[in-house]
Design a protein around this motif. Sequence first.
Motif, PDB file in Angstrom:
ATOM      1  N   ARG A   1       0.916  -1.260   0.024  1.00 14.23           N
ATOM      2  CA  ARG A   1       0.158   0.064   0.082  1.00 14.23           C
ATOM      3  C   ARG A   1       1.011   1.284  -0.004  1.00 14.23           C
ATOM      4  NH1 ARG A   1      -3.960  -1.232   3.152  1.00 14.23           N
ATOM      5  NH2 ARG A   1      -5.402  -1.335   1.515  1.00 14.23           N
ATOM      6  N   PRO A   2       1.726   1.331   0.835  1.00 19.01           N
ATOM      7  CA  PRO A   2       2.731   2.565   0.728  1.00 19.01           C
ATOM      8  C   PRO A   2       3.500   2.862  -0.470  1.00 19.01           C
ATOM      9  CG  PRO A   2       3.140   1.606   2.946  1.00 19.01           C
ATOM     10  CD  PRO A   2       2.293   0.564   2.000  1.00 19.01           C
ATOM     11  N   ALA A   3       3.747   1.688  -1.087  1.00 17.37           N
ATOM     12  CA  ALA A   3       4.479   1.540  -2.553  1.00 17.37           C
ATOM     13  C   ALA A   3       3.465   2.001  -3.436  1.00 17.37           C
ATOM     14  CB  ALA A   3       4.900   0.223  -3.163  1.00 17.37           C
ATOM     15  N   MET A   4       2.187   1.715  -3.394  1.00 18.97           N
ATOM     16  CA  MET A   4       1.103   2.156  -4.554  1.00 18.97           C
ATOM     17  C   MET A   4       0.791   3.718  -4.298  1.00 18.97           C
ATOM     18  SD  MET A   4      -1.363  -1.032  -5.011  1.00 18.97           S
ATOM     19  CE  MET A   4      -1.744  -1.447  -3.301  1.00 18.97           C
TER      20      MET A   4
ATOM     21  N   THR B   1       1.613   6.640  -6.826  1.00 17.05           N
ATOM     22  CA  THR B   1       0.335   7.504  -6.992  1.00 17.05           C
ATOM     23  C   THR B   1       0.837   8.940  -7.092  1.00 17.05           C
ATOM     24  OG1 THR B   1      -1.336   6.101  -6.311  1.00 17.05           O
ATOM     25  CG2 THR B   1      -1.715   8.526  -6.481  1.00 17.05           C
ATOM     26  N   LEU B   2       1.614   9.225  -6.212  1.00 18.00           N
ATOM     27  CA  LEU B   2       2.299  10.768  -6.006  1.00 18.00           C
ATOM     28  C   LEU B   2       3.133  10.839  -7.070  1.00 18.00           C
ATOM     29  CD1 LEU B   2       2.770  13.392  -4.449  1.00 18.00           C
ATOM     30  CD2 LEU B   2       4.707  12.007  -3.345  1.00 18.00           C
ATOM     31  N   MET B   3       4.088   9.898  -7.548  1.00 18.98           N
ATOM     32  CA  MET B   3       4.993  10.065  -8.596  1.00 18.98           C
ATOM     33  C   MET B   3       4.365  10.266  -9.974  1.00 18.98           C
ATOM     34  SD  MET B   3       8.123   7.571  -9.625  1.00 18.98           S
ATOM     35  CE  MET B   3       7.172   6.170 -10.287  1.00 18.98           C
ATOM     36  N   LEU B   4       3.210   9.597 -10.236  1.00 20.26           N
ATOM     37  CA  LEU B   4       2.430   9.699 -11.313  1.00 20.26           C
ATOM     38  C   LEU B   4       1.971  11.360 -11.326  1.00 20.26           C
ATOM     39  CD1 LEU B   4       1.365   6.203 -11.507  1.00 20.26           C
ATOM     40  CD2 LEU B   4       2.393   7.210 -13.463  1.00 20.26           C
ATOM     41  N   ALA B   5       1.368  11.599 -10.307  1.00 16.73           N
ATOM     42  CA  ALA B   5       0.590  12.857 -10.186  1.00 16.73           C
ATOM     43  C   ALA B   5       1.644  13.895 -10.606  1.00 16.73           C
ATOM     44  CB  ALA B   5      -0.036  12.925  -8.898  1.00 16.73           C
ATOM     45  N   LEU B   6       2.699  13.836  -9.899  1.00 15.43           N
ATOM     46  CA  LEU B   6       3.786  14.848 -10.548  1.00 15.43           C
ATOM     47  C   LEU B   6       4.095  14.635 -11.792  1.00 15.43           C
ATOM     48  CD1 LEU B   6       6.263  14.281  -7.120  1.00 15.43           C
ATOM     49  CD2 LEU B   6       4.710  16.287  -7.817  1.00 15.43           C
ATOM     50  N   PHE B   7       4.119  13.448 -12.645  1.00 15.38           N
ATOM     51  CA  PHE B   7       4.550  13.453 -13.804  1.00 15.38           C
ATOM     52  C   PHE B   7       3.369  14.332 -14.496  1.00 15.38           C
ATOM     53  CE2 PHE B   7       6.422   8.892 -14.122  1.00 15.38           C
ATOM     54  CZ  PHE B   7       7.466   9.318 -13.576  1.00 15.38           C
TER      55      PHE B   7
ATOM     56  N   THR C   1      -2.009  10.059 -18.257  1.00 15.92           N
ATOM     57  CA  THR C   1      -1.449  10.169 -17.036  1.00 15.92           C
ATOM     58  C   THR C   1      -2.150  10.189 -15.751  1.00 15.92           C
ATOM     59  OG1 THR C   1       0.591  11.142 -18.153  1.00 15.92           O
ATOM     60  CG2 THR C   1       0.319  11.350 -15.844  1.00 15.92           C
ATOM     61  N   PHE C   2      -3.126  11.202 -15.805  1.00 22.45           N
ATOM     62  CA  PHE C   2      -3.967  11.033 -14.435  1.00 22.45           C
ATOM     63  C   PHE C   2      -4.900  10.041 -14.511  1.00 22.45           C
ATOM     64  CE2 PHE C   2      -2.602  15.741 -14.866  1.00 22.45           C
ATOM     65  CZ  PHE C   2      -2.131  15.791 -13.541  1.00 22.45           C
TER      66      PHE C   2
END
Length: 248
Positions: free
Chosen positions: A193-196, A200-206, A231-232
Amino acid sequence: MKTAFYGRIVFGAAAVWFGVIALMWHDADTWQNLVHIWSLPFGAIIGECLMVAQIVGGIGIQYPRTVRLASVVLCVVYLGFALACVPDIIAAQNIYDRFGGSFFLFFSLLCGALALYTSTEASAAMAKVLGRLARLGLGVCAISFTLGQALLVRDTASLVPKWIPPNQMFWAILTTVAFALAAIAILVNRQARPAMRLMTLMLALFGVAVWVPRVIAHPEAHFNWSECALTFLVTGAVWVVADVKSCS
């Protein structure tokens, strides 16, 4: 759970966004690998129906009463999208498609829709099975994302804004390693769960740092709109998988 609610908002809004621009612009820059749908008998009608269904599903998951039905609709839509990418894998026109890059992009959306359905499942045993499938599927997708960036690391680096220190290649390598670590954690179910959530945060920043500025700078480029929406969409899909308890 508020985070689950926010994940549904992002996933649903991005689904509506992608569906709307696909209905507005009938070109390969917007539809990307989904153009194969057009070659089917009645392909144009099928494609537009899938996009309309995606919009309806994206709206439907915003409301608790319609989440279950809307998630089924999205499962059907994203399964169709993923299968539409199979011809590119067979043809292997580029190294990204050779490893099923586009297929797994849409398959990650299917995992998100499945996770939403799982959250409405009354049977705890069935919810556990479906949740596990959503998590494992997303883990396989994370492997694909890792390979996509590793095999096209220079292309990935070129997307990083030059003003972000220390340099573009640093962030390309770092995010590739991050995808790989997330894939391992998700597949072995250790700190999944922390990894996901970090994924999520990394993809949002993309989306925020890479694609939103490109849309603003070049709104005439349909590819920028499509990539931003996708991406979103993936961000929302990972988010909802992370927030479903039975996906752990």
